[in-house]
Design a protein around this motif. Structure first.
Motif, short mmCIF file in Angstrom:
data_model
loop_
_atom_site.label_atom_id
_atom_site.label_comp_id
_atom_site.label_asym_id
_atom_site.label_seq_id
_atom_site.Cartn_x
_atom_site.Cartn_y
_atom_site.Cartn_z
N LEU A 1 0.87 -1.00 0.30
CA LEU A 1 -0.14 0.14 0.01
C LEU A 1 0.59 1.43 -0.02
O LEU A 1 0.26 2.12 0.73
CB LEU A 1 -1.38 0.16 1.10
N LEU A 2 2.11 1.13 0.07
CA LEU A 2 2.87 2.47 0.18
C LEU A 2 2.82 3.33 -1.10
O LEU A 2 3.07 4.31 -1.12
CB LEU A 2 4.06 1.91 0.07
N ASP A 3 2.85 3.05 -1.97
CA ASP A 3 2.27 3.32 -3.75
C ASP A 3 1.02 4.75 -3.49
O ASP A 3 1.06 5.05 -2.88
CB ASP A 3 2.35 3.20 -4.65
N HIS A 4 -0.21 4.03 -2.82
CA HIS A 4 -1.11 4.43 -2.44
C HIS A 4 -0.50 5.63 -1.25
O HIS A 4 -1.51 7.07 -1.40
CB HIS A 4 -1.99 3.30 -2.35
N LEU A 5 -0.57 5.00 -0.19
CA LEU A 5 -0.16 6.07 0.95
C LEU A 5 0.68 7.36 0.09
O LEU A 5 0.45 8.18 0.85
CB LEU A 5 0.61 5.50 2.24
N ASP A 6 2.00 7.16 -0.56
CA ASP A 6 2.30 8.29 -0.63
C ASP A 6 1.57 9.53 -1.44
O ASP A 6 2.12 10.60 -0.99
CB ASP A 6 3.32 7.47 -2.18
N GLY A 7 0.37 9.32 -2.06
CA GLY A 7 -0.60 10.04 -2.74
C GLY A 7 -1.39 10.99 -1.58
O GLY A 7 -1.54 11.48 -1.50
N LYS A 8 -1.68 10.01 -0.87
CA LYS A 8 -2.32 10.42 0.79
C LYS A 8 -1.87 11.36 1.49
O LYS A 8 -1.98 12.83 1.71
CB LYS A 8 -3.33 9.55 1.60
N LEU A 9 -0.52 10.81 1.62
CA LEU A 9 0.27 11.85 2.69
C LEU A 9 0.76 12.57 2.02
O LEU A 9 0.76 13.46 2.50
CB LEU A 9 1.57 11.22 2.95
N ALA A 10 0.76 13.14 0.66
CA ALA A 10 0.78 14.29 0.18
C ALA A 10 0.03 15.31 0.00
O ALA A 10 -0.19 16.33 0.54
CB ALA A 10 1.75 13.73 -1.14
N GLU A 11 -1.17 14.44 -0.01
CA GLU A 11 -2.28 15.45 0.18
C GLU A 11 -2.72 16.19 1.06
O GLU A 11 -2.67 17.66 1.63
CB GLU A 11 -3.77 14.89 -0.29
N ALA A 12 -2.31 14.77 2.28
CA ALA A 12 -2.09 16.06 3.86
C ALA A 12 -0.69 16.50 4.19
O ALA A 12 -1.09 17.88 4.72
CB ALA A 12 -1.68 14.84 4.66
N VAL A 13 0.22 16.86 3.93
CA VAL A 13 0.89 18.04 2.91
C VAL A 13 0.99 19.15 2.53
O VAL A 13 1.23 20.28 3.33
CB VAL A 13 2.73 17.10 2.82
N ASP A 14 -0.53 18.82 1.95
CA ASP A 14 -0.23 20.05 0.90
C ASP A 14 -1.45 20.49 1.91
O ASP A 14 -1.27 21.95 1.61
CB ASP A 14 -0.77 19.79 -0.74
N MET A 15 -2.24 20.42 2.78
CA MET A 15 -3.20 20.31 3.95
C MET A 15 -2.34 21.37 4.70
O MET A 15 -2.68 22.44 5.50
CB MET A 15 -3.84 19.36 4.48
N LEU A 16 -0.77 20.70 5.52
CA LEU A 16 -0.21 21.52 6.28
C LEU A 16 0.01 22.75 5.39
O LEU A 16 0.13 24.21 6.34
CB LEU A 16 1.06 20.75 6.35
N ALA A 17 0.57 22.95 4.39
CA ALA A 17 0.86 23.90 3.82
C ALA A 17 -0.17 24.95 3.77
O ALA A 17 -0.34 26.25 4.07
CB ALA A 17 1.46 23.82 2.10
N ALA A 18 -0.91 24.97 3.55
CA ALA A 18 -2.59 25.82 3.21
C ALA A 18 -2.46 26.06 5.11
O ALA A 18 -3.13 26.99 4.93
CB ALA A 18 -3.67 24.70 2.62
N HIS A 19 -2.77 25.24 5.87
CA HIS A 19 -3.02 25.70 6.68
C HIS A 19 -1.84 27.18 7.51
O HIS A 19 -2.26 27.98 7.80
CB HIS A 19 -2.52 24.33 7.67
N TYR A 20 -0.45 26.82 7.27
CA TYR A 20 0.51 27.54 7.86
C TYR A 20 0.40 28.59 6.49
O TYR A 20 2.00 29.56 6.52
CB TYR A 20 1.66 26.74 8.16
N GLY A 21 -0.32 28.84 5.31
CA GLY A 21 0.17 29.67 4.56
C GLY A 21 -0.13 31.01 4.70
O GLY A 21 -1.21 31.74 5.82
#
Length: 206
Positions: free
Chosen positions: A186-206
């Motif tokens: 499942l690591l390839d799938h989680l790579d995409g999902k974790l990247a979305e969470a990182v984008d959420m962090l960037a938006a939160h701290y933007g």
């Protein structure tokens, strides 16, 4: 040890940490370069602590640390990503000397270390230890998820006063693992999902 440049995360400068290359897929590679701290609490504490000390000495103290990777669970759905609200150390046990299991003797720290939870993602508890949890071993895990590094990273961060955000995707559990392929599938799938969470962090701290 090579310390990667701090990553811009909105208005913050973040040190991203991960345990192992197989978790670092194409989507995450497009967003940050992590400090690879290695597998297990000893390696994670050593490399996180060294990196934070060197950054402090260079006047490059991060605004926060973000720990990203996979974890097992018997409670959380496979393939989903969560933020970590608190982390404990499952295999520290000085109870033979009268100390409660899960507490480090002579250290003024709680059983569970709290983490930052800035996102609109489900927040769960995490258990860190020196073993891969599989099969019947899940019966001894009270936390929602289990990994091998986050408590060590949290201790290093608390020691220098840097906030920690933990993002974990569920790669396995609660069944019996039969090899590394069960963890990797499942690591390839989680790579995409974790990247979305990182984008959420960037938006939160933007």
């Amino acid at each position: 040890m090579q310390i990667p440049p701090l990553a811009p995360l909105g208005r913050k400068r973040a040190l991203f940490v991960m345990a192992a290359e197989p978790e670092y897929g194409a989507n995450l590679r497009a967003r940050f370069t992590p400090l690879m701290v290695g597998v297990g609490p000893v390696e994670a504490a050593l490399h996180t602590g060294m990196a934070l000390a060197r950054l402090e000495a260079r006047g490059e103290r991060p605004d926060l640390v973000v720990s990203v990777g996979s974890a097992g669970s018997r409670k959380c759905p496979l393939g989903e990503v969560f933020q970590i609200s608190a982390v404990s150390w499952r295999d520290i046990d000085a109870s033979a000397l009268g100390f409660p299991k899960g507490l480090v003797p002579f250290l003024d720290e709680p059983h569970e270390l709290p983490l930052e939870t800035p996102l609109a993602l489900p927040a769960v508890t995490l258990s860190t230890g020196g073993n891969v949890v599989s099969g019947d071993a899940w019966h001894g895990i009270a936390a929602d998820m289990a990994d091998m590094e986050t408590y060590a990273v949290a201790r290093a961060c608390r020691h220098v006063g840097v906030p920690l955000v933990g993002l974990r995707g569920v790669s396995d559990g609660p069944g019996e693992l039969t090899g590394a392929h069960d963890w990797r599938r499942l690591l390839d799938h989680l790579d995409g999902k974790l990247a979305e969470a990182v984008d959420m962090l960037a938006a939160h701290y933007g």
